[in-house]
Design a protein around this motif. Structure first.
Motif, PDB file in Angstrom:
ATOM      1  N   ARG A  57      33.814  54.635   5.433  1.00  0.00           N
ATOM      2  CA  ARG A  57      33.786  53.367   5.983  1.00  0.00           C
ATOM      3  C   ARG A  57      35.181  52.624   5.622  1.00  0.00           C
ATOM      4  NH1 ARG A  57      28.837  55.063   4.748  1.00  0.00           N
ATOM      5  NH2 ARG A  57      29.246  54.456   2.564  1.00  0.00           N
ATOM      6  N   MET A  58      36.078  53.144   4.728  1.00  0.00           N
ATOM      7  CA  MET A  58      37.091  52.493   4.380  1.00  0.00           C
ATOM      8  C   MET A  58      38.115  52.311   5.567  1.00  0.00           C
ATOM      9  SD  MET A  58      37.651  54.036   0.497  1.00  0.00           S
ATOM     10  CE  MET A  58      39.004  52.849   0.214  1.00  0.00           C
ATOM     11  N   ARG A  59      38.840  51.125   5.513  1.00  0.00           N
ATOM     12  CA  ARG A  59      39.718  50.998   6.388  1.00  0.00           C
ATOM     13  C   ARG A  59      41.163  50.862   5.877  1.00  0.00           C
ATOM     14  NH1 ARG A  59      37.442  53.851   9.392  1.00  0.00           N
ATOM     15  NH2 ARG A  59      35.623  53.023  10.844  1.00  0.00           N
ATOM     16  N   PRO A  62      42.265  50.020  -1.118  1.00  0.00           N
ATOM     17  CA  PRO A  62      42.013  48.826  -2.023  1.00  0.00           C
ATOM     18  C   PRO A  62      43.213  48.736  -3.106  1.00  0.00           C
ATOM     19  CG  PRO A  62      40.357  50.810  -2.567  1.00  0.00           C
ATOM     20  CD  PRO A  62      41.579  51.276  -1.210  1.00  0.00           C
TER      21      PRO A  62
END
Length: 74
Positions: A57-59, A62
């Protein structure tokens, strides 16, 4: 990119002998067919681990939060 490619190859090719020894030991201890089934289940488990991880789900990458402490360099 060359160093990244070299690092990935070092990890992948470095684990091949370990997998060969582990596969041979499992084939000897439990038999070839059960060892192949175990390898099949393990490869699927690795894929499902990534599929259900937050990584999917990471786009964006961070960024670390800024700290109030000054950075000291020597």
């Amino acid at each position: 990119m060359g160093r990244m490619n070299a690092a990935v190859r070092w990890v992948v090719w470095g684990t091949l002998p370990l997998g060969g020894v582990l596969g041979g030991a499992l084939g000897t201890l439990i038999g070839v067919r059960p060892a192949l089934w175990l390898a099949f289940i393990g490869s699927w488990a690795a894929g499902w681990f990534v599929f259900f991880s937050p990584l999917r789900r990471m786009r964006d990458v961070p960024q670390p939060e800024p700290t109030s402490e000054p950075v000291v360099t020597s």
